[in-house]
Design an enzyme around this catalytic site. Structure first.
Site, mmCIF file in Angstrom:
data_model
loop_
_atom_site.group_PDB
_atom_site.id
_atom_site.type_symbol
_atom_site.label_atom_id
_atom_site.label_comp_id
_atom_site.label_asym_id
_atom_site.label_seq_id
_atom_site.Cartn_x
_atom_site.Cartn_y
_atom_site.Cartn_z
ATOM 1 N N ALA A 241 -9.596 35.751 -10.036
ATOM 2 C CA ALA A 241 -10.585 36.782 -10.655
ATOM 3 C C ALA A 241 -10.463 38.150 -9.871
ATOM 4 O O ALA A 241 -10.982 39.230 -10.602
ATOM 5 C CB ALA A 241 -11.978 36.282 -10.855
ATOM 6 N N GLY A 242 -10.266 38.127 -8.716
ATOM 7 C CA GLY A 242 -10.587 39.237 -7.577
ATOM 8 C C GLY A 242 -11.826 40.003 -8.026
ATOM 9 O O GLY A 242 -12.749 39.231 -7.860
ATOM 10 N N GLY B 220 -13.252 40.688 -10.563
ATOM 11 C CA GLY B 220 -13.980 40.151 -11.765
ATOM 12 C C GLY B 220 -13.782 40.985 -13.125
ATOM 13 O O GLY B 220 -14.489 41.021 -13.966
ATOM 14 N N LYS C 237 -11.511 41.395 -15.517
ATOM 15 C CA LYS C 237 -11.181 40.939 -16.581
ATOM 16 C C LYS C 237 -12.152 39.752 -17.022
ATOM 17 O O LYS C 237 -12.231 39.385 -18.224
ATOM 18 C CB LYS C 237 -9.644 40.158 -16.287
ATOM 19 C CG LYS C 237 -8.836 41.222 -16.504
ATOM 20 C CD LYS C 237 -7.165 40.478 -16.447
ATOM 21 C CE LYS C 237 -6.262 41.578 -16.315
ATOM 22 N NZ LYS C 237 -6.122 42.386 -14.981
ATOM 23 N N CYS D 20 0.218 42.945 -12.735
ATOM 24 C CA CYS D 20 0.453 44.147 -12.698
ATOM 25 C C CYS D 20 1.472 44.799 -12.047
ATOM 26 O O CYS D 20 1.647 45.606 -11.101
ATOM 27 C CB CYS D 20 -0.903 45.057 -12.120
ATOM 28 S SG CYS D 20 -1.223 44.791 -10.494
#
Length: 385
Positions: free
Chosen positions: A224-225, A227, A229, A339
């Protein structure tokens, strides 16, 4: 600060970056030490530094070296600005150029050097190498995601307008806006602080648009990094159960406050609880990657990456994709995403994992090139046969 003083500050920052320091840390450190610098000064120095980072090779060729002075000299020449007026030695400007410095420099060689791409990466960009590399030499646009829980597109545009921000719809996603004027006012705009909009690239939003979300389904954002998305999923389908996980949990520290601001409901799962929480109907794995699709925003990644690091990334990506498959219900879907603009991280990686995974099929894939006004993104949907 005078224009020349801004050039000198950029030279000092570029020398530190050339020595191995991270660009953001260098710029932050300079700003803290330079209390005299106003917001416009800081923005100008940052623009100089990032302008060179996007065009390092061509600037080095035109300036005759990779010192901060040579790089800024090359950048000024490339932009058809007269360097002698800025290298004046007056008002904290850089010292005047020597005859030797003025004699150095040459036009960059056609291909990878002129288009600012490492030689080893050039053939890996495929048939669109020139167009992709050219796009990555320029600043990225500022994109917003309209939070459908709180607003629609027209309402968000009108709210931003009251803060002096002009935004228009972006074709990559129904929820995407591009800021065309007033971007620096965004952080304090009520549309942002009240959760009507979030910063998110339009192609990143399009990755979420492509998910087949349904009420009641259990959705896991595995990598998620920050978040972004996760929140986009929760806004698009509030009736779904949305979970976020990241191997580095500190990246998710701001997710709950952001979710509250957006009016979204998400749950964070720690790594040691992940297996017990499975299975999920949909697992999104936006895997760690080269970030080549976002090199306009983080251009130093273009120069830090090497072939060995790319191989390590590919091994990590394959491991995460296999893990995601194990966390998915019968009949569920894994959505793989990067990405990146490199096929080795995208379609070739997915096909490699599929070749060793019986019972799985690719049912959808898409990519968004940087030439169409977004970051470069790729996604593939895998389902159990």
């Amino acid at each position: 600060m005078t224009p020349g003083a801004r050039i000198q500050a950029a030279i000092e920052c570029l020398d530190a970056i050339a020595g191995g320091a991270a660009a953001e840390q260098v710029l932050t450190g300079w700003a803290r030490r330079s209390r005299f610098a106003g917001s416009k000064d800081r923005a100008a120095v940052r623009d100089h530094v990032f302008g060179v980072l996007r065009r390092w090779r061509s600037c080095a060729a035109l300036g005759g070296g990779e010192t901060g002075r040579a790089l800024m000299l090359g950048a000024l020449r490339q932009d058809d600005e007269a360097p002698e007026s800025l290298f004046s030695g007056q008002g904290h400007a850089p010292a005047p150029l020597t005859p030797e410095e003025l004699a150095l420099g040459r036009p960059p060689a056609e291909g990878a050097e002129a288009l600012d791409m490492p030689d080893w990466l050039w053939p890996r960009l495929g048939d669109d190498a020139a167009q992709t590399a050219a796009a990555l030499r320029h600043r990225a646009g500022v994109h917003l995601r309209v939070n459908l829980i709180k607003a629609d597109v027209d309402w968000a545009i009108e709210s931003l307008k009251h803060s002096g921000i002009t935004a228009v719809s972006h074709p990559a996603s129904p929820t995407a806006l591009e800021v065309v004027e007033g971007a620096r006012a965004l952080r304090n705009a009520p549309a942002y602080t009240d959760g009507l909009v979030e910063l998110q690239d339009a192609a990143s939003q399009a990755v979420v648009d492509r998910l087949n979300l349904r009420a009641g389904m259990r959705v896991l954002d595995l990598c998620a990094g920050g978040g972004g998305k996760t929140l986009a999923i929760a806004a698009r389908c509030p009736e779904a159960q949305v979970f976020a996980h990241d191997i580095a949990p500190q990246r998710l520290n701001d997710l709950q406050p952001r979710a509250e601001r957006a009016g979204a409901h998400v749950s964070v799962i720690a790594t040691d609880k992940l297996a017990a929480a499975a299975p999920f109907d949909l697992v999104l794995c936006d895997v760690p990657c080269s970030g080549s699709g976002s090199w306009r925003r983080a251009p130093e990644g273009k120069w830090r990456l090497d072939a060995a690091a790319l191989d390590r990334l590919r091994a990590t990506q394959a491991d995460i994709l296999r893990q995601a498959m194990n966390f998915t219900t019968e009949g569920g879907t894994v959505a793989y995403a990067t990405c990146s603009v490199l096929a080795e991280e995208n379609s070739l990686l997915v096909q490699s994992v599929l070749s060793e995974s019986s019972g799985w099929l690719m049912v959808d894939q898409a990519h968004w090139p940087v030439t169409q006004g977004t970051d470069g993104f790729y996604t593939a949907h895998l389902c159990r046969a």
